[in-house]
Design a protein around this motif. Structure first.
Motif, mmCIF file in Angstrom:
data_model
loop_
_atom_site.group_PDB
_atom_site.id
_atom_site.type_symbol
_atom_site.label_atom_id
_atom_site.label_comp_id
_atom_site.label_asym_id
_atom_site.label_seq_id
_atom_site.Cartn_x
_atom_site.Cartn_y
_atom_site.Cartn_z
ATOM 1 N N ASP A 113 0.866 -1.309 0.102
ATOM 2 C CA ASP A 113 -0.089 -0.168 -0.047
ATOM 3 C C ASP A 113 0.958 1.252 0.006
ATOM 4 O OD1 ASP A 113 -2.262 -1.652 0.121
ATOM 5 O OD2 ASP A 113 -2.588 -1.307 2.216
ATOM 6 N N TYR A 128 -0.591 -5.139 -15.610
ATOM 7 C CA TYR A 128 -2.287 -4.416 -15.335
ATOM 8 C C TYR A 128 -2.335 -3.267 -16.239
ATOM 9 C CZ TYR A 128 -6.011 -2.731 -12.560
ATOM 10 O OH TYR A 128 -7.273 -2.053 -12.225
ATOM 11 N N SER A 129 -1.533 -2.573 -16.388
ATOM 12 C CA SER A 129 -1.810 -1.471 -17.446
ATOM 13 C C SER A 129 -1.844 -1.844 -18.849
ATOM 14 C CB SER A 129 -0.602 -0.443 -17.229
ATOM 15 O OG SER A 129 0.575 -0.965 -17.530
ATOM 16 N N ASN A 170 2.519 1.563 -3.474
ATOM 17 C CA ASN A 170 1.449 1.727 -4.406
ATOM 18 C C ASN A 170 1.002 3.411 -4.269
ATOM 19 O OD1 ASN A 170 -0.509 1.441 -6.479
ATOM 20 N ND2 ASN A 170 -2.049 0.877 -4.966
ATOM 21 N N HIS A 171 1.150 4.038 -3.288
ATOM 22 C CA HIS A 171 0.629 5.238 -3.175
ATOM 23 C C HIS A 171 2.015 6.102 -3.443
ATOM 24 C CE1 HIS A 171 -0.906 8.872 -1.473
ATOM 25 N NE2 HIS A 171 0.398 9.113 -0.799
ATOM 26 N N PHE A 188 3.175 4.219 -7.525
ATOM 27 C CA PHE A 188 2.216 3.944 -8.481
ATOM 28 C C PHE A 188 1.033 4.734 -8.463
ATOM 29 C CE2 PHE A 188 5.339 0.629 -7.692
ATOM 30 C CZ PHE A 188 5.894 -0.029 -8.653
ATOM 31 N N ALA A 189 0.683 5.626 -7.923
ATOM 32 C CA ALA A 189 -0.244 6.874 -8.107
ATOM 33 C C ALA A 189 -1.406 5.951 -7.375
ATOM 34 C CB ALA A 189 -0.362 7.193 -9.293
ATOM 35 N N ASP A 190 -1.349 5.091 -6.661
ATOM 36 C CA ASP A 190 -2.620 4.426 -6.204
ATOM 37 C C ASP A 190 -3.725 3.579 -7.091
ATOM 38 O OD1 ASP A 190 -2.101 4.592 -3.209
ATOM 39 O OD2 ASP A 190 -2.799 6.541 -3.450
ATOM 40 N N ARG A 191 -2.711 3.332 -8.260
ATOM 41 C CA ARG A 191 -3.460 2.630 -9.432
ATOM 42 C C ARG A 191 -3.611 1.113 -9.486
ATOM 43 N NH1 ARG A 191 0.962 4.916 -12.039
ATOM 44 N NH2 ARG A 191 2.525 3.593 -12.583
ATOM 45 N N LEU A 192 -2.688 0.593 -8.504
ATOM 46 C CA LEU A 192 -2.937 -0.954 -8.448
ATOM 47 C C LEU A 192 -3.853 -1.585 -7.532
ATOM 48 C CD1 LEU A 192 0.969 -1.491 -8.821
ATOM 49 C CD2 LEU A 192 -0.712 -1.454 -10.753
ATOM 50 N N PRO A 193 -4.962 -2.186 -7.698
ATOM 51 C CA PRO A 193 -5.557 -3.023 -6.801
ATOM 52 C C PRO A 193 -4.782 -3.890 -5.954
ATOM 53 C CG PRO A 193 -6.712 -2.973 -8.846
ATOM 54 C CD PRO A 193 -5.559 -2.440 -9.043
ATOM 55 N N ASP A 199 2.534 -3.955 -12.578
ATOM 56 C CA ASP A 199 2.248 -2.491 -12.931
ATOM 57 C C ASP A 199 2.028 -2.558 -14.654
ATOM 58 O OD1 ASP A 199 1.326 0.166 -13.017
ATOM 59 O OD2 ASP A 199 3.351 1.052 -13.446
#
Length: 216
Positions: A13, A87-88, A16-17, A20-25, A84
């Protein structure tokens, strides 16, 4: 140091913040005891409406070796880069191709991390309960070019690989062996004919110390 799922969740978490701009569940996070891989990122691929969809993302780190928190964090960031990109939907030329290396170098340069493409387990101390030596099924190949190749094989696929080698061009000779040499701990356990090219002197040394094995 050893880690647990709570540690994994906290740092996933946080990273990710921060990166990765909080974009990863949050994927499935787990801790294992792999001797050969310090971390892994996996997912399922399904074909839907003529396109590939990735689901069921999972990140797993190994507790087999005693590492510092910094080392565990570098491994987690390595796997999060893989996550990342997958997922993207970004397609790299290889598992550690230009896109991966660009993200890795950016985190290292801008934030002081020491993420690497590969990390050897040689020199790491095995945590208690894992000291019993493992026996490896080793395939030793001599190519017509003179190159020598060593490979650790999943026993379930040994006969399948043997059939392939019997007709494979470029293979001058091959043999099967068993070994408990910790040298092979860093080798992936393969299911197809592939391995590590090694110098002839090292090849001869390892073969001389192994026990011949018959697949029959």
């Amino acid at each position: 140091m050893q880690i647990d799922n709570k540690w994994l969740g906290h740092w996933f978490d946080r990273f990710n913040h921060d990166y990765f701009a909080d974009r990863l569940p949050r994927p499935r996070l787990s801790v294992g005891r792999s001797r050969t891989r310090l971390g892994s990122m996996t997912c399922r691929r399904q074909i839907r409406m003529l396109r590939t969809v990735r689901t069921d993302y999972a990140i797993r780190l190994s507790n087999c070796y005693d590492q510092s928190e910094r080392q565990f964090q570098n491994v987690l960031l390595h796997e999060m880069i893989h996550y990342d990109l997958a997922y993207s939907g970004q397609r790299d030329s290889s598992p550690h191709g230009p896109l991966f290396r660009s993200r890795m170098n950016e985190l290292n340069r801008l934030h002081g991390w020491e993420i690497t493409v590969t990390t050897s387990v040689r020199g790491l101390r095995v945590v208690g309960g894992m000291t019993k030596r493992k026996t490896y099924l080793v395939l030793a190949l001599t190519m017509q070019t003179g190159h020598r190749v060593l490979s650790v094989v999943n026993p379930r696929y040994a006969r399948h690989i043997e059939r392939i080698l019997c007709t494979a061009p470029g293979v001058a000779d091959h043999g099967w062996y068993t070994s408990s040499d910790t040298y092979f701990a860093a080798f992936p356990c393969v299911r197809s004919p592939r391995g590590h090219r090694v110098p002839p002197a090292l090849f001869d040394e390892k073969v001389s110390r192994m026990t011949p094995f018959s697949l029959r």
